[in-house]
Every structure is written in C-alpha cells, then in structure tokens.
Design a protein around this motif. Structure first.
Motif, PDB file in Angstrom:
ATOM      1  N   UNK A 193      -1.428 -14.182   2.665  1.00  0.00           N
ATOM      2  CA  UNK A 193      -1.579 -13.581   1.333  1.00  0.00           C
ATOM      3  C   UNK A 193      -1.362 -12.075   1.353  1.00  0.00           C
ATOM      4  N   UNK A 194      -0.639 -11.556   2.350  1.00  0.00           N
ATOM      5  CA  UNK A 194      -0.564 -10.111   2.554  1.00  0.00           C
ATOM      6  C   UNK A 194      -0.064  -9.351   1.334  1.00  0.00           C
ATOM      7  N   UNK A 195       0.906  -9.881   0.613  1.00  0.00           N
ATOM      8  CA  UNK A 195       1.458  -9.144  -0.523  1.00  0.00           C
ATOM      9  C   UNK A 195       0.502  -9.116  -1.711  1.00  0.00           C
ATOM     10  N   UNK A 196      -0.554  -9.921  -1.682  1.00  0.00           N
ATOM     11  CA  UNK A 196      -1.540  -9.917  -2.769  1.00  0.00           C
ATOM     12  C   UNK A 196      -2.708  -8.984  -2.476  1.00  0.00           C
ATOM     13  N   UNK A 197      -2.716  -8.373  -1.286  1.00  0.00           N
ATOM     14  CA  UNK A 197      -3.845  -7.547  -0.875  1.00  0.00           C
ATOM     15  C   UNK A 197      -3.573  -6.072  -1.127  1.00  0.00           C
ATOM     16  N   UNK A 198      -4.648  -5.326  -1.295  1.00  0.00           N
ATOM     17  CA  UNK A 198      -4.537  -3.874  -1.456  1.00  0.00           C
ATOM     18  C   UNK A 198      -4.447  -3.192  -0.089  1.00  0.00           C
ATOM     19  N   UNK A 199      -5.077  -3.768   0.934  1.00  0.00           N
ATOM     20  CA  UNK A 199      -5.038  -3.222   2.287  1.00  0.00           C
ATOM     21  C   UNK A 199      -4.595  -4.321   3.238  1.00  0.00           C
ATOM     22  N   UNK A 200      -3.737  -3.961   4.207  1.00  0.00           N
ATOM     23  CA  UNK A 200      -3.199  -4.950   5.148  1.00  0.00           C
ATOM     24  C   UNK A 200      -3.402  -4.446   6.578  1.00  0.00           C
ATOM     25  N   UNK A 201      -4.539  -4.736   7.176  1.00  0.00           N
ATOM     26  CA  UNK A 201      -4.797  -4.286   8.549  1.00  0.00           C
ATOM     27  C   UNK A 201      -3.839  -4.933   9.542  1.00  0.00           C
ATOM     28  N   UNK A 202      -3.723  -4.297  10.703  1.00  0.00           N
ATOM     29  CA  UNK A 202      -2.880  -4.802  11.783  1.00  0.00           C
ATOM     30  C   UNK A 202      -3.748  -5.075  13.008  1.00  0.00           C
ATOM     31  N   UNK A 203      -3.310  -5.999  13.839  1.00  0.00           N
ATOM     32  CA  UNK A 203      -4.048  -6.374  15.043  1.00  0.00           C
ATOM     33  C   UNK A 203      -3.142  -6.203  16.258  1.00  0.00           C
ATOM     34  N   UNK A 204      -3.679  -5.534  17.269  1.00  0.00           N
ATOM     35  CA  UNK A 204      -2.942  -5.326  18.517  1.00  0.00           C
ATOM     36  C   UNK A 204      -3.704  -6.005  19.651  1.00  0.00           C
ATOM     37  N   UNK A 294      20.317   6.558  -3.138  1.00  0.00           N
ATOM     38  CA  UNK A 294      19.098   6.458  -2.353  1.00  0.00           C
ATOM     39  C   UNK A 294      18.826   5.003  -1.986  1.00  0.00           C
ATOM     40  N   UNK A 295      18.163   4.814  -0.861  1.00  0.00           N
ATOM     41  CA  UNK A 295      17.779   3.483  -0.411  1.00  0.00           C
ATOM     42  C   UNK A 295      16.296   3.489  -0.131  1.00  0.00           C
ATOM     43  N   UNK A 296      15.579   2.566  -0.750  1.00  0.00           N
ATOM     44  CA  UNK A 296      14.130   2.504  -0.598  1.00  0.00           C
ATOM     45  C   UNK A 296      13.765   1.393   0.382  1.00  0.00           C
ATOM     46  N   UNK A 297      13.026   1.755   1.415  1.00  0.00           N
ATOM     47  CA  UNK A 297      12.559   0.784   2.413  1.00  0.00           C
ATOM     48  C   UNK A 297      11.090   0.481   2.103  1.00  0.00           C
ATOM     49  N   UNK A 298      10.819  -0.743   1.672  1.00  0.00           N
ATOM     50  CA  UNK A 298       9.465  -1.126   1.260  1.00  0.00           C
ATOM     51  C   UNK A 298       8.980  -2.290   2.122  1.00  0.00           C
ATOM     52  N   UNK A 299       7.734  -2.177   2.598  1.00  0.00           N
ATOM     53  CA  UNK A 299       7.180  -3.203   3.483  1.00  0.00           C
ATOM     54  C   UNK A 299       5.755  -3.560   3.047  1.00  0.00           C
ATOM     55  N   UNK A 300       5.477  -4.847   3.023  1.00  0.00           N
ATOM     56  CA  UNK A 300       4.121  -5.347   2.771  1.00  0.00           C
ATOM     57  C   UNK A 300       3.600  -6.124   3.989  1.00  0.00           C
ATOM     58  N   UNK A 301       4.175  -5.877   5.157  1.00  0.00           N
ATOM     59  CA  UNK A 301       3.983  -6.756   6.315  1.00  0.00           C
ATOM     60  C   UNK A 301       2.851  -6.317   7.223  1.00  0.00           C
ATOM     61  N   UNK A 302       1.791  -7.135   7.353  1.00  0.00           N
ATOM     62  CA  UNK A 302       0.806  -6.868   8.396  1.00  0.00           C
ATOM     63  C   UNK A 302       1.373  -7.284   9.745  1.00  0.00           C
TER      64      UNK A 302
END
Length: 564
Positions: A193-204, A294-302
């Motif tokens: 559901x990452x694109x529905x979230x306001x914050x998208x944490x990452x895990x390493x 212009x080219x816009x690079x947009x990411x919603x990916x955790x």
C-alpha cells in the motif's frame, strides 16, 4: 454483492450500449495530445505526426472509427475513413483540457481516495467494500489499465496461521533487534500500500556473508509479487525511473554494497529520501532534457535492501531507514517454499487492505507512544509506521494505548534515539575537529612540534589560555579562534566559503565548497557575529558555538580561572 459503476459514477448498464471504442481527452504535454483510449483503457500520448489512419483505428477502435468518421466519398463513391477529421477533434479536445498533469495518473497499485479509503487498480478497479469501477477517470485521477497487482476482489484473506508462518520464517534468523521479524512483516504490508501512505520507511538488512539476508529478500519477493521491482547490485537514477518511476511498486535490492568508485549508493539513498514522503502533485527530482524540456522523476517506492557493507548513511538517511542486523541462523528454522509463499502473499495483501481502518487508528496511537517514550517525530513516522503495519497484520482491532506501550517498550527507544540523533551539524563538527595537523607549543621549556587533532588544540587552549600562544596563532591561521565569552568557552570560525585553510580542512566532505557556517550555527550556543579571528586579522563574519563539553577544563580548574 459487488456493485459496478461507470467512469461517470452511474451504475453499469444504465446507458446505451453503442459501439465499443472512442477516446477521452486528457490534455496536452508539449506538442503531444494525451488521451484515454476507451477501447484499451490505456493512456496514449500522440504527436500530430503519429495520428495516422491505422494508428487511430488501433487506439479508438476500427468499428467506432467506421461508425463515426467514415463517409461516402462524393467522387470515388466509396466509403472513406476521415482520419484527419478525427485527428483534428482529438487535438481540439485535448487543447481544451489544458496541460496534462502526469502526477494524477494512477497506474497499477493501491491508492488512497478522497474519503480516506483505498482503491485498487489491477485487472479491474475496485474498492475493498466490493465496489467495482471502470478504468478511467475518478475524482480527477486517471486509472488506466496498466498491469496486475497479483490479487483481486475475490482473493481470500490470509488467516492467522498463515500470518504466523510468515512471521516465524522471518524469525528463523536471529536479529540483533528484538523486533526484527515483526518489522520485516510490517515492511511487507507497507510494500503493498506504499502509494497510499504519507510516509514510506525503508529497511536495510545487514550482517556477515551467508547469514541469510538474501534468503529473507527472496521470501519477500515471493510474497509481494507484482507489487515490487526486484534488482541486484549497483543501480542508476535512469534505471530506477524506467522501472518504478511514477508507479506504486516497492523495491527489493540485494547486494547493496558500498563502492567508493561509483555513485550508485548515493543514487539509491537519494531516491529513498524522496520516496519517503513524496505526495501526489509533487514534482520530485526535476532534470532538464536535451530538447530543453523538463523531466520529473517521481518515486513512491519503499526499499528493502541487503548488504554486508552498504555504505555510510547521512543523518537524513538514518532517520528514514531501519537497519536490522542479522546475527545468525536459528538452525534450519521454519521454511516456506516458493509455491506456498506466492499463494500466501496475495492473501496477506487482501487481509491488510481490508483492515485499512485498523492501520489508520493504530498508526496514530503508536506514533503518540513513540514520542511520549522520548522519540522524535521522524522516528515516530519511520518505526511507528512499520509497527502499525505489523499490528494490522496480526490483529483485527486497533491497538489500544496499552498495546502500543508494549510494542514501543520493545523498541529500545534510547538506542534508536541515539542513531536518529546524529545530525549534519555534529558530523560537520566531527569532520573539522578530527583533522590532524602539526602544531608548535611549549613542552618542558622547549618549543616542540607535534601532530594534534584540532579538538586537542582547542582543549589545550581551554586548559591554558595564556600559555599556548603558538596554538592560538596557528588556529587563527586556520580560521578558528577559541575564547571565553561571558564565562563560557566559545569557538569562532570564519564564515567565508573562500577561506583556503578551512576549505582544506573540509576537503573530502560535503562542506568542501562551503556551507559549514550555516550548519555549525545549529550547535548549542550557535549564532552569527562579526569578530576578529586573531591578532592582526580584520573583523569578519564568523559563526560562534559552544566548545563541546568533553573538551572543557575540569570543573575545579574552571572555577579557579573564573576567580582569577
């Protein structure tokens, strides 16, 4: 029972049948027209030169074109398709819509509607309450036919035993963090559901070679399925953009290793920083193109990444990533086959989106608890979101205050706060104070030359301000002064980014070309002033901050100095 609605919101079947085909004008992008094909339900971008006969028939439908734009040629007395008329109508309609906002295009994935609920764009467009919609325009957003998410409205929800099997599989590795398996399960839920979230944490995931990091990533890959982009090794910005730009896909990255000869690690961190909080309508990373546009690079990916030596994180990265260290395998541990995982994964997604309200209520409760326990807002956004996702997977009811306290109590807030507490100003001060240079000073009535860190030189001045004139003079050459002001030891540092000695001291850091004055001003006691750095120097703009406590004289010496 499911209800089916058209693009205009009316129940399916309430209007005439007609010939299938046609288009919906969406707007313009430069010299291109953007339209939604009613035949394929896809977003099409056409330049005028591409509006040829066969192309238009393919996009709008041959039968529809024949019905609406075919007429009898007066001289040839044959039926002719007037593709020029159709092209003119497309151009006129798209121009009337104005510029097309690409960020309002919602490809395959799970998105948030204006009422706070979710909508899934997959093989069909549907909502968890059973509402099925057409691919098209809803609430000003475009939902084109663009892929499969791996599950649909008919997919059964995972049961408790399946969730526990996944949790046990992640727990087959001993994690240094007490909630390692739980946080990974939370990340899996978040990836759906990452694109529905306001914050998208990452895990390493990190740890010694062979401890099982890649095994965990493989299991995550099987579970998340089409909702993730899987890659290995160094990545580029262009590669990320082509694979996941503007989509709702998460990223699974193995072999995330530091390489000082390449900028790939920095690119991954850059994309991750943006994806953490990018919202619809934001431009993201904007770059120019050879054509002047212009080219816009947009990411919603955790991200969930794994590496033995993943590279040094900046403070901005440390607050957006949760680092889990794998210590050892727990024997063979419970195992899942690929076939089993690929069956359970879609059910996990279905379970989570059906409990979206549980997540929303739990997220707020856990966030408040993290802050109350001593964490900051960013920590609450990062770790709190993962814990809320985990809780939603294992409970059908929102977490109570007591539940949240138990979860947060297992986090070791103090240790995590220390990680999140590392700031740019502390790193800048460390970069400056750890530089080692040759200093002259008196030792046993002899003038000697010794290598000292700047922090040691500052400490010597604080210990004996009148007996270290050589050190004071050398610091002045470096653009640094140490002095007592109103009973407190202060460091003065020249602001000018053209100060050659300071540029050498910061060489190899991100402050090599300047900016140290703005950053160091955030330290305790930080302010800007106009001062002389040393005898014989002109007054200039300087940054002033407190001498770090560990470099100050012992308390009794300090009191004697004040008394004198």
């Amino acid at each position: 029972m499911s209800k089916i609605v058209n693009v205009d919101g009316t129940p399916m079947g309430s209007n005439g049948t007609g010939t299938l085909g046609g288009y919906v004008a969406l707007g313009t992008m430069g010299n291109k027209c953007v339209l939604l094909s009613k035949l394929s339900k896809r977003v099409i971008r056409l330049s005028p030169s591409e509006m040829k006969e066969m192309e238009l028939k393919t996009i709008c439908g041959a039968d529809w074109c024949e019905e609406h734009y075919t007429h009898l040629h007066p001289k040839k007395e044959i039926m002719v398709f007037d593709h020029r008329a159709l092209a003119t109508h497309i151009i006129r309609d798209c121009q009337a819509q104005g510029p097309y906002v690409e960020s309002y295009e919602r490809a395959a994935g799970i998105w948030r509607m204006s009422d706070g609920g979710l909508v899934v764009n997959g093989r069909s467009v549907w909502r968890p309450d059973g509402t099925v919609m057409e691919h098209g325009i809803h609430e000003g957003r475009v939902y084109p036919a663009s892929g499969d998410v791996g599950f649909d409205l008919s997919t059964p929800e995972a049961d408790d035993s399946e969730v526990q099997r996944i949790l046990s599989a992640f727990g087959a590795i001993q994690w240094r963090h007490a909630l390692g398996a739980e946080l990974i399960l939370g990340q899996v839920a978040l990836m759906f559901v990452c694109s529905a979230l306001r914050r998208r944490p990452h895990v390493l995931l990190t740890g010694a070679a062979g401890v099982g990091k890649s095994t965990v990533l493989e299991l995550v890959k099987w579970l998340v399925g089409p909702c993730a982009h899987v890659c290995t090794g160094p990545q580029t910005l262009a590669g990320y953009y082509q694979a996941v730009g503007g989509t709702s896909k998460a990223i699974i990255l193995d072999e995330f290793e530091a390489d000082p000869k390449k900028a790939n690690v920095a690119v991954t961190f850059e994309v991750a920083r943006m994806a953490y909080s990018l919202q619809e309508g934001d431009e993201g990373i904007v770059r120019g193109t050879p054509g002047g546009a212009k080219k816009s690079y947009r990411f919603f990916s955790p991200f969930i990444a794994a590496g033995v030596s993943p590279g040094k994180m900046e403070p901005a990265d440390l607050t957006r990533w949760v680092v889990l260290e794998a210590v050892a395998r727990k024997g063979n541990g419970p195992q899942l086959t690929e076939e089993e995982a690929r069956v359970i994964g879609p059910r996990l997604a279905r379970r989570f989106i059906s409990r979206w309200g549980v997540f929303q209520a739990t997220e707020g409760m856990i966030r408040e608890c993290v802050v109350a326990a001593g964490g900051d807002g960013r920590m609450a956004d990062t770790v709190g979101t993962l814990l809320a996702c985990y809780w939603t997977m294992v409970s059908s009811k929102p977490a109570t205050a007591e539940d949240a306290e138990v979860l947060v109590g297992m986090l070791d807030i103090k240790a995590r706060a220390e990680v999140h507490g590392e700031t740019d100003e502390q790193r800048c001060l460390e970069a400056l104070f750890t530089r080692v240079l040759a200093f002259k000073f008196m030792s046993d009535d002899a003038l000697v030359t010794r290598s000292l860190a700047i922090s040691e030189a500052v400490q010597r001045v604080c210990d004996d301000p009148t007996g270290t004139p050589e050190i004071v003079a050398r610091l002045a050459q470096l653009g640094i002064r140490v002095a007592m002001v109103k009973g407190e030891w202060k460091v003065f540092i020249a602001n000018s980014p053209e100060h050659q000695e300071l540029k050498r001291l910061f060489a190899g850091t991100k402050w090599a070309t300047g900016g140290w004055s703005t950053v160091l001003r955030r330290l305790p006691g930080g302010e800007e002033s106009t001062q002389r750095i040393g005898s014989g120097f002109k007054a200039a703009k300087v940054t002033v901050f407190d001498v770090p406590e560990e470099l100050l004289p012992a308390q009794n010496d300090f009191e004697q100095l004040l008394a004198a």
